[in-house]
Design an enzyme around this catalytic site. Structure first.
Site, PDB file in Angstrom:
ATOM      1  N   TYR B 439      -8.351  -7.646  24.143  1.00 16.11           N
ATOM      2  CA  TYR B 439      -8.002  -8.874  24.854  1.00 16.11           C
ATOM      3  C   TYR B 439      -8.642 -10.111  24.211  1.00 16.11           C
ATOM      4  O   TYR B 439      -9.442  -9.991  23.287  1.00 16.11           O
ATOM      5  CB  TYR B 439      -8.247  -8.774  26.357  1.00 16.11           C
ATOM      6  CG  TYR B 439      -9.627  -8.531  26.919  1.00 16.11           C
ATOM      7  CD1 TYR B 439     -10.780  -8.633  26.181  1.00 16.11           C
ATOM      8  CD2 TYR B 439      -9.748  -8.187  28.270  1.00 16.11           C
ATOM      9  CE1 TYR B 439     -12.022  -8.414  26.766  1.00 16.11           C
ATOM     10  CE2 TYR B 439     -10.987  -7.969  28.857  1.00 16.11           C
ATOM     11  CZ  TYR B 439     -12.121  -8.088  28.094  1.00 16.11           C
ATOM     12  OH  TYR B 439     -13.335  -7.885  28.667  1.00 16.11           O
ATOM     13  N   GLU B 440      -8.230 -11.243  24.687  1.00 18.01           N
ATOM     14  CA  GLU B 440      -8.675 -12.500  24.087  1.00 18.01           C
ATOM     15  C   GLU B 440      -8.261 -12.551  22.609  1.00 18.01           C
ATOM     16  O   GLU B 440      -8.996 -13.043  21.756  1.00 18.01           O
ATOM     17  CB  GLU B 440     -10.204 -12.621  24.255  1.00 18.01           C
ATOM     18  CG  GLU B 440     -10.763 -14.010  24.168  1.00 18.01           C
ATOM     19  CD  GLU B 440      -9.950 -15.024  24.951  1.00 18.01           C
ATOM     20  OE1 GLU B 440      -9.841 -14.863  26.175  1.00 18.01           O
ATOM     21  OE2 GLU B 440      -9.422 -15.962  24.331  1.00 18.01           O
TER      22      GLU B 440
END
Lengths: 594, 594
Positions: B439-440
């Site tokens: 994620y990110e």
């Protein structure tokens, strides 16, 4: 979603093309293993695994094995799948016809095993351990034990399990405490607690044969005082039919990261009736027959999970559109392109695949060596095959499970956030694959086995033979210009391995800690070189078959071989540095300072 | 069992010794951040995280977040922990006093954040995203929005979340479909579905501020037509008190591999009232304020989990007796020795620790650079700090999460079979750490950001400045003989990086696919060199403080630095080979042939 089609085409390549199994099987006396039969078994095995076993994998993980009042229930569908497995005769492929087996080559069984382990690793442990138990009992059991137990284990009517670990003793079996006391009737009363017993209790069969390591009353301390016993869950009547329950109880099962459909049991043996297998105090040698078999199978689990992960990630990468190709010429003209156009996505996929295909070849080679060590008509060849098997077993166990776990993670990564979500099935592959690096000897132990036991064995003969094998290939390829892009890197890697071996031998003689300090990097060096050897041999075959290849299969083999040589093999360069960093870098810090 | 004591001693070393924070904080105008206050905050923060937050970690994983009738219940204990976090003022450490913050340095907050993320990564996401949302709102929100929302987000009374991903659009935000329609009252009606919204709905606070990316009716296509909106879960009355619910609904939450205490939500916005943040169609730039903040925090998650994994594995390795030391001189005289005597166990522990301490230093340096870029009195220094921050952010995000996941696995491996069992807590660390690579921005995207955006930026100025920084250190250390065992390998690695950068720049100019083909290996090369720089600087400090060091702390730093240089940094050698393998090795295979 995780998807799986058995890689039958590649298996046929490995068997027929790469290892010329038609000739080899005949040489080893497998007269029935004709090319047609081999292909038919692969084709049918693929259908069976894809259609019957694979659908049980995700539900089995969700439901898990359950412990209820001392009994274990396997996940819904496992009983039916197991019944289909035994009824189809899949359990008995490579077993001795004398025990009710089909007497087919181990290399063929190895291919079926890969499909089975890909389809449901947790499920495959029940039959996988049974086959290992058959190997041990076949090799070491008395005529009576073999007659009573083997046919029904070979068919799968009963399962077999191995019982080594105790709460305080895993790697170090010398600490083992389970006792076996002789009774007047020639049997033994077995008492103790074992943990981490895979399939120790379940509802797939009416009986389970426990191969239990225990100490006799007068046994010497340490590993030289361990004996092996058959301890059946249910005793046999004189007519061979199932009688009373034995003192075998499952106290609980573990809640694990993965392989949740496989029951990992705490087993109590309470004056259970046991039958000695082989000689007293020689139980470890008996168990090694099983363990060497299981080590290859566990190694294969890395490949098996990575194969499903690869196929699933490819399917996703073809469908998922996101971002534009870096090279305008590759763009589809739509708002976004399928992510398989991205070089970094391809890096992940190709890393998994290039390792998978090398691992498959290496496992089949190992299976051929195991059979050759037993059946080859030439004694020298038997010895050579045994040497290479002994050397390669720890390498396969450790490296194939290590790269396999990494490959599952690379393929999960291709899915982005979806890879982390349970319903997509990728995270299960990662969780399942993780155990293979641990059980059947943690991978660090196999590295120690390689450097501490296998290297010095017979004055270094095993590694010498391995390097001779690589040299012979490089020498015969020296004048083949088309092959040089593969044979030259292999030769360089073999040279690094030779130098590293000399360094290791000298270092170990100087300081015993060097054995453990260099072992992991050394094992990886051997493994990367073995994969390179598989790729160079595959490339040689592919070059010979390139003309008239309409499918592109051989062209793609060359592409993969090239990828391996240029993108994965170079890691050997830094390994030669790090393994020679010396034990001081590891031993300098005081235990209290960690 | 997983155990955790906040590494306060090492944090104090990094702040006071390594980066001379006393001087730097004053330079940046953090007048209140005296050494005594810094130490008090670290000491109190450690107690708070160890005693209040860490105990919620295992139960939170077992219970998980639950979705019930559109509401999300966090695991038992999370509400109380969150209340203690806000009441202790821990949320507001580094926020602007104008918004109700304490105005302390980001580097200090970074240290507290590590403790919080080590103690419970799933829990830490709720406040972590809130702080990121504060950064974005502080930088881009109107005075009204800041006044209405920021103080209550800074204190933690309300949380903030970022809402980017949609089912068909993750990495590629240009495909985004959520719409925002202007209303007469100056607000917007937001309509669309977002997925993977961390903390999108929960029961920790009465209100949650959603920062939503959406398209205005007349927006241009692609990423240039994305705007950012504040969409509160509950609307505010004119007096600022909480009023009606907004059209914000949580449709479901995901069942994930890990961070199970964190609610990952599918969010529906149904004519929800939104307030534009910043300029129309400039939403991505606004979101980047938040994302750059979060990227460092997500990078830190790798370190945070690896730190717990390391400490837990050390505790186990000291207690577990199994096998004998290879070197007879190290044996305890008992039947078995604690496994910390084994070189290969130490290899795993030291690999985790050497990376952890380098990562901690690098994260604190990054936090100092972020503050310097904003507050340094010298404009040239502000620019230099901004350049280094931009360069290092993707490197930290990707590499710290990559090695962190690997370190968790190494430390799990130390436990053998117990590592795989849920109750020991190690497998949770692995499962939790895995998401940080995804994620990110998936790590491959950060590698592309590094090579495709950061390298060419300002004609290569960012990397030039980074290399100059390394060169300056090597030059000033050239005559320091005691330091040479650290500075010489650093200089060699910097040289490899310089050569690789030249190669990459030439290759990318030749073929756009080379950007993605070399990016991952290039990022790793930058990262390994950055870690080496942190270790060489740490060694320099340690050498200076060695005399009179009774604790052994500085001696051990040197041992760790040595381990890093000899056992981990050499990997740069093979990276320079593989990154230069070229795009053809990746692009040759047809998409259909995968």
């Amino acid at each position: 979603m995780a998807v799986y089609k058995a890689p039958v085409r590649d298996m046929k390549f490995v068997l027929h093309d790469l290892f010329e199994s038609d000739r080899r099987f005949a040489e080893l006396g497998y007269d029935e293993a004709t090319p047609d039969l081999v292909d038919a078994i692969l084709d049918e095995g693929a259908k069976f695994c894809e259609n019957v076993i694979f659908p049980t994998n995700r539900p089995g993980d969700r439901q898990g094995a359950r412990h209820e009042h001392g009994r274990v229930r396997t996940p819904d569908g496992f009983r039916e799948a197991y019944q289909a497995l035994t009824e189809g005769g899949w359990m008995a492929l490579a077993a001795d016809p004398a025990d009710g087996g089909q007497g087919l080559p181990g290399a063929l069984a190895m291919c079926f095993e890969e499909m089975l382990q890909s389809s449901n690793m947790a499920f495959a442990l029940y039959p996988g351990l049974t086959r290992g138990a058959c190997v041990a009992l076949h090799a070491h059991g008395s005529e009576r034990l073999r007659r009573d137990y083997l046919p029904r284990m070979v068919s799968g009517e009963w399962t077999g399990v191995m019982c080594l670990t105790e709460p305080h003793c895993g790697t170090d079996l010398g600490l083992l405490r389970t006792r076996a006391e002789a009774r007047d009737d020639g049997t033994y009363a077995v008492r103790g607690t074992k943990i981490f017993i895979t399939g120790g209790e379940h509802d797939l069969t009416e009986n389970t044969v426990h191969l239990v390591l225990a100490r006799l009353a007068d046994a010497p301390p340490g590993v030289k005082g361990i004996s092996m016993f058959v301890v059946p869950k249910r005793l046999l009547r004189d007519d061979g039919s199932l009688g009373d329950g034995n003192g075998v109880q499952c106290a609980s099962i573990e809640h694990k990261m993965g392989i949740r459909g496989s029951a990992t049991c705490v087993m109590n043996y309470e004056d259970a009736v046991g039958y000695l297998v082989g000689e007293p105090n020689r139980g470890l040698a008996c168990m090694f027959s099983m363990m060497n078999h299981e080590r290859l199978l566990v190694g294969q689990q890395g490949l098996a999970q990575a194969e499903v992960a690869y196929q699933s990630a490819v399917a996703y990468a073809r469908e998922r559109v996101q971002g534009r190709a870096l090279n305008p010429a590759r763009r589809t003209g739509k708002a976004a392109d399928p992510i398989i156009v991205h070089p970094d996505v391809r890096r992940m996929l190709l890393t998994a695949r290039a390792n998978n295909e090398a691992a498959r070849a290496l496992l089949v080679w190992a299976a051929l060596l195991v059979d050759s060590a037993e059946r080859h008509p030439d004694a020298a060849e038997r010895e050579r095959a045994a040497d290479l098997t002994a050397l390669l077993t720890p390498v396969i166990k450790a490296h194939v499970t290590d790269y396999g776990f990494d490959a599952c993670n690379l393929c999960l990564q291709v899915f982005g956030g979806h890879g982390y979500i349970a319903e997509w099935g990728m995270e299960q592959l990662v969780r399942d694959a993780r155990i293979a690096q641990i059980y059947e000897g943690a991978n660090g132990i196999h590295a120690l086995d390689l450097v501490g036991r296998k290297l010095p064995m017979h004055d270094g003969r095993l590694m010498r033979r391995y390097l001779e094998t690589l040299d012979a290939f490089c020498d015969e390829s020296a004048s083949d210009a088309a092959l040089s892009e593969f044979s030259v890197p292999l030769k360089a890697a073999a040279g690094r391995l030779r130098d590293a071996t000399a360094w290791v031998n000298a270092a170990v003689a100087r300081d015993p800690d060097e054995t453990g300090a260099c072992s992991y990097d050394y094992l990886r060096l051997v493994a990367l070189t073995a994969f390179a050897y598989m790729w160079a041999r595959s490339a040689k075959v592919a070059l010979a078959k390139l003309e008239g290849d309409n499918s592109g299969f051989y062209r793609d083999k060359l592409t993969l071989a090239r990828f391996y040589m240029k993108r994965l093999l170079p890691h050997t360069r830094s390994l030669t540095d790090t393994l020679a960093a010396g034990a001081d870098t590891l031993m300098e810090l005081e235990a209290e300072a960690f």
